[in-house]
Write an enzyme that holds these catalytic residues in place. Structure first.
Site, PDB file in Angstrom:
ATOM      1  N   SER A 263       1.223  -1.648   0.046  1.00  0.00           N
ATOM      2  CA  SER A 263      -0.324  -0.159  -0.098  1.00  0.00           C
ATOM      3  C   SER A 263       0.951   1.498   0.131  1.00  0.00           C
ATOM      4  O   SER A 263       2.013   1.165   0.295  1.00  0.00           O
ATOM      5  CB  SER A 263      -1.272  -0.510   1.477  1.00  0.00           C
ATOM      6  OG  SER A 263      -0.559   1.031   2.367  1.00  0.00           O
ATOM      7  N   LYS A 264       0.596   2.181  -0.248  1.00  0.00           N
ATOM      8  CA  LYS A 264       1.145   3.306  -0.693  1.00  0.00           C
ATOM      9  C   LYS A 264       0.906   4.382   0.845  1.00  0.00           C
ATOM     10  O   LYS A 264       2.203   4.898   1.190  1.00  0.00           O
ATOM     11  CB  LYS A 264       0.307   4.638  -1.289  1.00  0.00           C
ATOM     12  CG  LYS A 264       0.769   4.580  -2.796  1.00  0.00           C
ATOM     13  CD  LYS A 264      -0.036   5.053  -3.799  1.00  0.00           C
ATOM     14  CE  LYS A 264       0.813   4.539  -5.491  1.00  0.00           C
ATOM     15  NZ  LYS A 264       0.080   5.347  -6.548  1.00  0.00           N
ATOM     16  N   ARG A 265       0.602   3.313   1.835  1.00  0.00           N
ATOM     17  CA  ARG A 265       0.634   4.450   2.559  1.00  0.00           C
ATOM     18  C   ARG A 265       1.558   3.192   4.119  1.00  0.00           C
ATOM     19  O   ARG A 265       2.639   4.482   4.612  1.00  0.00           O
ATOM     20  CB  ARG A 265      -1.028   4.146   3.146  1.00  0.00           C
ATOM     21  CG  ARG A 265      -1.839   5.700   3.877  1.00  0.00           C
ATOM     22  CD  ARG A 265      -3.139   5.005   4.024  1.00  0.00           C
ATOM     23  NE  ARG A 265      -3.447   3.984   3.067  1.00  0.00           N
ATOM     24  CZ  ARG A 265      -4.531   3.236   2.511  1.00  0.00           C
ATOM     25  NH1 ARG A 265      -5.877   3.866   3.012  1.00  0.00           N
ATOM     26  NH2 ARG A 265      -4.870   2.930   1.645  1.00  0.00           N
ATOM     27  N   SER A 266       1.750   2.308   2.878  1.00  0.00           N
ATOM     28  CA  SER A 266       3.159   1.989   4.308  1.00  0.00           C
ATOM     29  C   SER A 266       4.522   3.045   3.611  1.00  0.00           C
ATOM     30  O   SER A 266       5.053   2.600   2.725  1.00  0.00           O
ATOM     31  CB  SER A 266       3.341   0.620   3.988  1.00  0.00           C
ATOM     32  OG  SER A 266       3.006   0.608   2.812  1.00  0.00           O
TER      33      SER A 266
END
Ligand code: GLU
Length: 493
Positions: A263-266
């Protein structure tokens, strides 16, 4: 055979994630393996998704990773401009869309948003997180394909807003070949008449991408496999134009250790985040190259030159690649070990200075940590005792293997203290000879002398370097002060 031309065609929408870096790297390797040309093209026609500063990130990342483009906005190779918003000014996309209209492969569509919304309703509404499905079932009904020539001309003359859509036949199938996934065939009635030119006059990403790949004579198109479902529509465009298709190379998904989509959030998914976490560019590039590909000899540590030599996109794996942080850390550690000492010193210095806010011999500290870390960010934790003695537990003097305990440690430290005090030359070798002659005299094991001293001066169970190195870096005054603290601690039990 035509000269190989590959392109990295990012949309400037934010950070450069590991997946983007892999795409750029593979494009670069395919080109360089065959002495071809690696092109950078900026796909910025989607004004809504444009993020300020994103183009700078792309340049910084490519440069940092050593993926130097041969042609691009800053390097004209005769195929420019290399930024789509600039290419648009000459009207090439509209001109090409009009060519398709003439052939019956595209048409003007004047449908209003409201009408399109009713189409959506007709097939049922879908929640936002199922956006992909919306596209599939929200198929345009070709209403405007049936407008007469006169109606179209009148609408254009009345300046009614329009888009230009691709006209996909409703029967038959479309087949394309992908180097990794093989031949893929879809029924044409599954394909939507996608928009080529938007009502603001900008081409859609899908259309500009195909036109530019052709005009820039791109031979290999590498991208994530999320684009596989759009590729039949590109194939139809190539057919309609009568152009030769490039070789498609769709890359497997990258997942995290739990096999979920990265995920781009990680935090660990962008190149610049990884650099900030203390990873070296060479290690990141090496690691990313192996996300879906392996060398025939299964060699893991490979320089960019070796990757260029051995890379063959035909060996890319179909199955998802796992972003294994443990492996990246290991690989980074290997790169640090191999690094030339002075270069490492320059890189390590800012980290050392943050951890040790006093004047010590930083170069010797850097030499000590070089073989003991996996990332540059590990430095702080293992050297902070040089700055400040931690409040350690006296139990640390007890070590079974070294045959030490609090009693014999106290004896050793008390007896060694005056010898250290008397020492004028505080070098590693003289400290070593003090401890070794003491150990010899007392007929005790080396560890029985070394363990208490190292514990006393570091307050740590494991340290980069042994007692002599630490003491000589700390200097006489600080070492004696620490030994006295240890004696006090041991007396008090
Ligand atoms: N502009 C697209 C992106 O950033 C490129 C896709 C492609 O390589 O065709 O995802």
């Amino acid at each position: 055979m035509n000269k190989i031309r590959t392109r990295y065609a990012p949309s400037p929408t934010g950070k450069m994630h590991v997946g983007n870096l892999r795409t750029a790297l593979y494009e670069y390797l395919i080109a360089k393996h065959e002495d071809g040309t690696f092109v950078l093209r900026i796909e910025d026609t989607d004004q809504e998704r444009y993020v300020d500063g994103a183009i700078d990130i792309i340049y910084r990342t490519l440069e940092g990773a050593g993926l130097i483009h041969d042609e691009g906005p800053d390097k004209d190779g005769g195929y420019g401009p290399y930024v789509q918003s600039e290419r648009m000014k000459s009207g090439i996309y509209l001109e090409h869309a009009k060519k398709l209209i003439e052939k019956g492969s595209a048409y003007y569509c004047f449908c209003t948003k409201d009408r399109l919304a009713t189409l959506k309703k007709a097939v049922g509404s879908v929640s936002e997180d199922e956006e992909d499905e919306v596209k599939e079932i929200n198929k345009y009904d070709k209403h405007c394909l049936h407008l007469s020539k006169e109606e179209i001309e009148k609408n254009l003359a009345d300046a009614i807003p329009y888009v230009i859509r691709q006209n996909i036949p409703q029967d038959g199938t479309t087949t394309f070949h992908d180097a990794i996934f093989g031949n893929i065939t879809v029924d044409n009635d599954e394909l939507d008449d996608m928009i080529l030119i938007k009502s603001d006059g900008f081409p859609t990403y899908n259309f500009a991408n195909v036109v530019d790949d052709h005009l820039m004579e791109i031979t290999h198109v590498v991208r994530g496999n999320e684009y596989l479902s759009s590729t039949p529509k590109y194939t139809r465009l190539y057919e309609d134009f009568g152009w030769e298709e490039p070789e498609y190379v769709h890359l497997p998904l990258i997942t995290n250790e739990d096999h979920k989509k990265l995920s781009k959030r990680s935090g660990h998914s962008s190149y610049e985040d990884l650099i900030e976490q203390g990873f070296l560019s060479e290690a990141i590039v090496n690691f990313v190259a192996l996300l879906g590909w392996s060398s025939p000899s299964n060699t893991e540590i490979m320089s960019l030159e070796e990757l260029i030599r051995d890379f063959d996109y035909r060996n890319i794996n179909k199955s998802p690649a796992v972003f294994d942080m443990v492996k990246l850390r290991w690989m980074n550690g290997e790169y640090i070990k191999k690094m030339e000492e002075d270069k490492f010193y320059t890189m390590a210095l800012p980290y050392i200075k943050v951890a040790i806010k006093k004047d010590l011999d930083y170069k010797r500290i850097a030499d000590l940590v070089k073989t003991r870390i996996e990332t540059l960010c590990d430095i702080g934790d293992i050297i902070d005792f040089f700055y400040e003695l931690p409040d350690y537990d006296v139990e640390m003097f007890t070590h079974k293997k070294m045959k030490t305990n609090s009693e014999n440690s106290l004896d050793v430290l008390r007896e060694l203290l005056p010898r250290f005090e008397a020492l004028e030359d505080y070098s590693e070798t003289s400290i070593e000879s003090v401890i070794m002659s003491y150990v010899g005299e007392k007929q005790i094991k080396n560890g029985q002398g070394l363990w208490p001293v190292r514990t006393a001066v570091s307050g740590k169970q494991s340290t980069p370097g042994g007692a002599y190195e630490i003491m000589s870096i700390l200097g006489k005054e600080e070492s004696l002060y620490r030994i006295n603290i240890a004696i006090d601690k041991l007396v008090r039990i």
